[in-house]
Design a protein around this motif. Sequence first.
Motif, short mmCIF file in Angstrom:
data_model
loop_
_atom_site.label_atom_id
_atom_site.label_comp_id
_atom_site.label_asym_id
_atom_site.label_seq_id
_atom_site.Cartn_x
_atom_site.Cartn_y
_atom_site.Cartn_z
N THR A 1 13.78 34.69 28.56
CA THR A 1 15.08 34.05 28.32
C THR A 1 14.80 32.59 28.00
N SER A 2 15.59 32.01 27.11
CA SER A 2 15.36 30.60 26.78
C SER A 2 15.83 29.74 27.96
N PHE A 3 15.01 28.74 28.27
CA PHE A 3 15.34 27.86 29.39
C PHE A 3 14.63 26.52 29.19
N PRO A 4 15.31 25.41 29.35
CA PRO A 4 16.74 25.31 29.66
C PRO A 4 17.57 25.65 28.44
N LYS A 5 18.88 25.67 28.63
CA LYS A 5 19.80 25.81 27.50
C LYS A 5 20.16 24.41 27.02
N PRO A 6 20.68 24.31 25.80
CA PRO A 6 21.18 23.01 25.36
C PRO A 6 22.27 22.54 26.32
#
Length: 404
Positions: free
Chosen positions: A12-17
Amino acid sequence: MENLIYLDNAATSFPKPEETYVFMDQFYRRYGVNPGRSGYDLCIEAGQILEQTRRMLTTFFNGTDWTRLVFSYNSTDALNLALFGLLGPGDHAITTTVEHNSVLRPLYHLQQFHGVEVDHMHFDSKGFVDPDDIARRFKKNTKVVAINHASNVIGTVQPLQEVGRRCGEHGVLLVVDTSQSAGTIPIDVQAMNIAVACFTGHKSLMGPMGIGGAYVAEGVTIRHTRAGGTGVKSAQRTHLDEYPYRLEYGTPNMVGVAGLNAGLKWVLKKGTHAIHEHELALLARLRDGLRAIDGVTLYCQDDLTDHIAVLLFNVDSLEAGDTGTMLDVDHNIACRTGLHCAPLVHEDLGTAQIHGGVRFGIGPFNTEEHIDHAIAAVREIATARVRVPPTPAAPSPRRPGDQR
Ligand SMILES: Cc1ncc(COP(=O)(O)O)c(C=O)c1O
């Protein structure tokens, strides 16, 4: 954790914008009512964010009708809706050994319990499936080709346009798992002749977990496999046939939709091409750094054309899990080890017998410093490696076209 180097973006992408976090909070505070269920202003305003996000995603995938963009929990959910709703007894489906369990398991269930025939096509030594191999498997009863756009294990991007063309020539529906590609590799459902494009919001689309969906091309009919509330036509006994209601059930994940809305806007502002270039430059740096270390084996990383920023490796003589633990405990680096929910990739690579590999997944917020730190950490681990069961000398993928 402070100073964590996060290289698990394929999970999962981390952090998010920042925009994703802020909009989720603002939206839920201001418009946190059940959309499309009533006529008061706030309800209509909440519904507008649903419609706007459907429209944005439809344009993003180059779809033609925004009402055919349906939301689900994630891509696994969307793939289940698509595969169980398209396939039935006597049908034949073709898939590949590069798939995630979100494709493999629904198809396995369909095969075991619903009379569907399934063939698995193998990838070549570089990690690509040959569209002609797929076409050679077409039979009279072939209904669906289900294929991963970009691999979450070896990072290769499959030639979708070519696969789509062959599907079109034979009247076969192309179902695509875009979990790893949406947000970094362009997807054009018309040019690629995609019948159903399934996506998840929490990876490169920079939204939160728990939101995903599918774009269903015009003319494609997916049977109902669930039924429930839609907020409209409540007197109708059966579930609605019209999209988007046809494939949506119950109250939507509106905070998720809001986060996806903001995440997608961020991606569009940055540009998928620019994000991909950034990530691929870091991948090349990582690949070159790891390749120079004695005792490190890389898989399908020689040519980074048609690749996303995912890298699989092993330190010879070390279990993947042990390498991952050392990266975590000694170097504060987050990665993912094991089979990555894609067991057939590891069977074809020959890494299944050593419990898989170590995966680095690079994201838009990674930097050259992160990569250099990771290379130095792997060098230290490889230099100090202990002798436990040896890593198979080299991956030995099956020949494309071999049948499982
Ligand atoms: C290629 C691929 N397909 C499907 C999935 C499933 O995504 P989700 O768990 O969001 O449904 C993933 C997630 O890791 C993936 O990498």
